[in-house]
Enzyme design. Structure first.
Site, PDB file in Angstrom:
ATOM      1  N   SER A  30       0.843  -1.202   0.000  1.00 48.14           N
ATOM      2  CA  SER A  30       0.000   0.000   0.000  1.00 48.14           C
ATOM      3  C   SER A  30       0.874   1.245   0.000  1.00 48.14           C
ATOM      4  CB  SER A  30      -0.867   0.006   1.258  1.00 48.14           C
ATOM      5  OG  SER A  30      -1.494   1.253   1.420  1.00 48.14           O
ATOM      6  N   TYR A  50      -2.395   0.214  10.550  1.00 50.40           N
ATOM      7  CA  TYR A  50      -2.422  -0.422   9.228  1.00 50.40           C
ATOM      8  C   TYR A  50      -1.137  -0.095   8.454  1.00 50.40           C
ATOM      9  CZ  TYR A  50      -3.852  -1.060   4.311  1.00 50.40           C
ATOM     10  OH  TYR A  50      -3.907  -1.425   2.986  1.00 50.40           O
TER      11      TYR A  50
END
Ligand SMILES: NC(=O)c1ccc[n+]([C@@H]2O[C@H](COP(=O)([O-])OP(=O)(O)OC[C@H]3O[C@@H](n4cnc5c(N)ncnc54)[C@H](OP(=O)(O)O)[C@@H]3O)[C@@H](O)[C@H]2O)c1
Length: 251
Positions: free
Chosen positions: A144, A157
């Site tokens: 990501s 995260y």
């Protein structure tokens, strides 16, 4: 699939209900992929996903896989590789978590880390070794853009993805020259069920755009893919922004 830039005939998806993974599978089936293994936690959604790919003409199997059970990864992936060559493994499982809630509930925060990072360490090592033994194949890892720098809004995260990203880069270097390759994919905000209701980024993209970028990455033999591509320069600039400024940005 001896030529690394050839698209895969066989695909193993870890996280078989992932919207991004399924968009990628659909795109690859439209090109060259004939056999798909969807590995995931057993559910109706997993079976429905398999059915939707079968309707496109692929030979699709499901297999039980839990990122949180690393001791089972060897057996689960071993079973798939024993059935025949796997040209591409797509590591797509992951959870976003709920930052505000998880900050107050460390056990839930650890679950994000265990799913996204340690689960991927185990599955990635097993997949990497199997591809190496086979002598060819891609491990495509959905990292990501959040891995690039910790943001106040999602650092639990983000840190799990940073661990995953660093691990995948290192694994790629470890496998260099063996025929097995690793591609790290760094999407920004992708409109899927996992991001529904969250504030959108101006660079928001779609699962189909990620799929297109993965296909292009395979054709080019890319080690890193940003989606959209403009994020590469933007995050490079943000990475060097002073902390005092960065923490005040509405990211
Ligand atoms: N959407 C975005 O904005 C975005 C941006 C950058 C990167 N990514 C990454 O891209 C990947 C796919 O995301 P997505 O948007 O397609 O999300 P998604 O549709 O919610 O898919 C997530 C997948 O992870 C699986 N999963 C979660 N915990 C698992 C576990 N313990 N064991 C096995 N599978 C597990 C889910 O399976 P179940 O059906 O069993 O829940 C599901 O298949 C993730 O790694 C995500 O972090 C997403």
């Amino acid at each position: 699939m001896k030529d690394a830039t050839e698209l895969p005939r066989s695909l193993l998806v870890l996280g078989g209900t992932s919207e991004i993974a399924l968009a990628t599978a659909r795109r690859l089936i439209a090109r060259r992929t004939r056999t798909v293994w969807l590995a995931g936690r057993p559910s109706l959604a997993l079976e429905n996903a398999a059915g939707s790919l079968r309707a496109l003409g692929a030979d699709v199997h499901t297999v039980a896989f839990d990122a949180l059970a690393p001791e089972s990864h060897e057996a689960v992936l071993g079973k798939v590789f024993a059935e025949g060559p796997v040209d591409m493994v797509l590591l797509a499982f992951g959870i976003l978590g709920d930052q505000a809630h998880d900050e107050r509930d460390p056990v839930r925060a650890v679950r994000v880390a265990q799913t996204n990072y340690t689960g991927a360490v185990s599955a990635g090592l097993v997949a990497g070794r199997a591809l190496q033994t086979q002598g060819h194949g891609w491990l495509v890892v959905l990292s990501s853009a959040a891995a690039e720098r910790a943001r106040r809004a999602d650092f639990i995260y983000g840190s799990s993805k940073a661990g995953l990203d660093t691990f995948a880069q290192g694994l790629g270097d470890a496998l260099y020259g063996t025929g097995a390759r690793v591609m790290v994919v760094r999407p920004g905000f992708v409109r899927t069920r996992s991001t529904a209701g969250r504030p959108r980024s101006p660079f928001a993209t779609t699962p189909e755009s990620v799929a297109t970028a993965v296909e292009l990455g395979l054709r080019r033999g890319a080690e890193t893919v940003w989606v959209p591509g403009a994020l590469r320069l933007l995050t490079a600039a943000l990475r060097h922004a002073p902390r005092a400024l960065f923490r005040r940005l509405p990211l």
